[in-house]
Design an enzyme around this catalytic site. Structure first.
Site, PDB file in Angstrom:
ATOM      1  N   LYS A 140       0.758  -1.193   0.048  1.00 31.53           N
ATOM      2  CA  LYS A 140      -0.183  -0.076   0.059  1.00 31.53           C
ATOM      3  C   LYS A 140       0.823   1.323  -0.073  1.00 31.53           C
ATOM      4  CE  LYS A 140      -4.482  -1.829   1.149  1.00 31.53           C
ATOM      5  NZ  LYS A 140      -5.455  -2.474   2.146  1.00 31.53           N
ATOM      6  N   ARG A 155      -3.436 -10.244   4.486  1.00 32.32           N
ATOM      7  CA  ARG A 155      -3.830 -10.236   3.117  1.00 32.32           C
ATOM      8  C   ARG A 155      -2.658  -9.481   2.251  1.00 32.32           C
ATOM      9  NH1 ARG A 155      -6.302  -6.951  -0.735  1.00 32.32           N
ATOM     10  NH2 ARG A 155      -7.672  -7.788  -2.047  1.00 32.32           N
TER      11      ARG A 155
END
Ligand code: PMM
Length: 289
Positions: free
Chosen positions: A227, A266
């Site tokens: 991210k 994840r």
């Protein structure tokens, strides 16, 4: 071929419990996800990548047909279904344990009928009023992520006085709503939703204070993989570190989270996370040196 933890488990009604931090591998069947958009839009390529993630040790392969990157516009339900269903059907036929990343009850239920064992809803039931009752009815496992609004304008909603207290309270509401709809708390996972209506500093603060979220009594999954806040951390004169250069930082977070006993992560890079989790299992904490 090395196999994931849930070989031939085509349908479960409780949460996967591998006896260590669970690894959810990311399979975005989208043209526009921030890290892998367009790479796996064709069904054959998506299935091949899902099988690779499973072979690397993914306990669940998370199939999504709608990008949620900041600013993304929504795909239609028919488009989302056409992207994910054929992929889920083929992965399930090959014995892969699949979750579906969707905010739509219609897509979630089609995926569960095709054998998906967990519904990963980044809106925590807020985007579609039919979602929580449908999941309860189907008896599927459910992941409720913290979400404040659609990706198109979610970064305008990244305003908090106390991000930890507010995310915890808003997730507590989602847990109550899920339970009230009839979802079994033993099948309910929560997720702080890093990057969803959050700045980089909000993400770090949440990661430092996951013990507050843990007080809600539900297993926690974290999605830090590649991210933007990692790109910011690792930025240099050339600018942000590009998404695929963020895997080592992702893996460092996984090691720390696994050492503190997190339920799941994840990730795009499954094998590296499995390796970090294996290390954390033998070195859960170190004395000061
Ligand atoms: N992040 C994305 C998509 N789905 N699901 C959960 N549960 N948690 C997340 O943090 C999350 C998610 C966006 O990232 P991607 O484009 O890499 O899938």
């Amino acid at each position: 071929m090395a196999l994931g933890g849930f070989v031939r488990l085509s349908r479960v009604n409780s949460l996967p419990q591998p006896g260590r931090t669970l690894v959810m591998g990311i399979l975005n069947v989208t043209p526009d996800s921030f890290s892998d958009g367009g790479e796996f839009l064709a069904t054959d390529r998506a299935v091949a990548h899902g099988l690779d993630l499973f072979a690397e040790g993914a306990d669940l392969v998370d199939v999504g047909g709608e990008s949620t990157r900041p600013g993304a516009e929504r795909a239609g339900a028919d488009v989302e279904l056409a992207r994910v269903l054929p992929v889920i059907e083929r992965l399930v036929a090959d014995g892969v344990a699949v979750s579906v990343d969707t905010m739509r009850a219609e897509v979630a239920m089609a995926a569960v009928r095709a054998g998906a064992v967990l519904v990963n809803d980044v809106s925590g039931g807020l985007a579609d009023p039919d979602m929580l009752p449908a999941v309860a009815d189907a008896g599927a496992a459910y992941l409720a992520m913290h979400w404040r609004g659609p990706s198109a304008h979610m970064q305008d909603l990244a305003v908090y006085d106390d991000v930890v207290a507010e995310v915890t309270a808003e997730l507590a509401d989602r847990v109550s709503a899920a339970r009230a709809a009839g979802i079994d708390p033993d099948r309910l996972v929560i997720d702080p939703g890093l990057g969803f209506a959050k700045t980089g500093e909000h993400n770090w603060t949440l990661l430092r204070n996951l013990d507050q979220l843990a007080r809600l009594g539900q297993p926690i999954l974290v999605g830090a993989s590649r991210k933007r806040f990692l790109g910011e951390l690792l930025a240099d004169q050339a600018g942000l570190r590009p998404p695929k250069g963020r895997d080592a930082a992702t893996t460092a977070i996984t090691a720390l989270l696994a050492a503190s006993g997190i339920w799941g992560v994840r990730t795009h890079a499954v094998q590296a996370q499995r390796d970090a989790i294996a290390v954390a299992a033998v070195l859960p904490a170190l004395p000061p040196g």
